[in-house]
Design a protein around this motif. Structure first.
Motif, short mmCIF file in Angstrom:
data_model
loop_
_atom_site.label_atom_id
_atom_site.label_comp_id
_atom_site.label_asym_id
_atom_site.label_seq_id
_atom_site.Cartn_x
_atom_site.Cartn_y
_atom_site.Cartn_z
N GLY A 285 20.77 -25.02 6.00
CA GLY A 285 20.60 -23.75 6.70
C GLY A 285 19.31 -23.03 6.36
O GLY A 285 19.20 -21.82 6.51
N ILE A 286 18.31 -23.79 5.89
CA ILE A 286 17.03 -23.20 5.51
C ILE A 286 16.08 -23.30 6.69
O ILE A 286 15.90 -24.36 7.27
CB ILE A 286 16.45 -23.93 4.28
CG1 ILE A 286 17.40 -23.78 3.10
CG2 ILE A 286 15.06 -23.41 3.95
CD1 ILE A 286 17.03 -24.60 1.89
N HIS A 287 15.48 -22.18 7.04
CA HIS A 287 14.54 -22.13 8.16
C HIS A 287 13.15 -21.81 7.64
O HIS A 287 12.99 -21.35 6.52
CB HIS A 287 14.92 -21.02 9.14
CG HIS A 287 16.35 -21.05 9.56
ND1 HIS A 287 16.86 -22.02 10.37
CD2 HIS A 287 17.38 -20.23 9.28
CE1 HIS A 287 18.14 -21.79 10.58
NE2 HIS A 287 18.49 -20.71 9.92
N CYS A 288 12.16 -21.99 8.49
CA CYS A 288 10.81 -21.58 8.11
C CYS A 288 10.71 -20.06 8.20
O CYS A 288 11.53 -19.39 8.82
CB CYS A 288 9.76 -22.25 8.99
SG CYS A 288 9.69 -21.68 10.68
N VAL A 289 9.71 -19.51 7.56
CA VAL A 289 9.58 -18.06 7.47
C VAL A 289 9.41 -17.42 8.84
O VAL A 289 9.88 -16.31 9.08
CB VAL A 289 8.43 -17.68 6.51
CG1 VAL A 289 7.08 -18.03 7.12
CG2 VAL A 289 8.49 -16.22 6.15
#
Length: 49
Positions: A31-35
């Motif tokens: 669930g990690i997205h780019c900034v």
């Protein structure tokens, strides 16, 4: 650099894999997205600080 290029040189239609966070399956699973995506989501939810 030479070792990183082996796959590109020896494999037919070889290419470097994308190093961007949004292209990583492992990051998507966590669930990690780019900034940039995180900023857009925060602005849409009116929680950008």
């Amino acid at each position: 650099m030479v070792l990183m290029s082996v796959k590109v040189i020896l494999k037919k239609n070889g290419k470097f894999e994308s190093q961007h966070i949004h292209d990583s399956a492992a990051m998507k699973e966590r669930g990690i997205h780019c900034v940039i995506d995180q900023d857009r989501e925060a602005r849409e939810a009116d929680k950008a600080y």
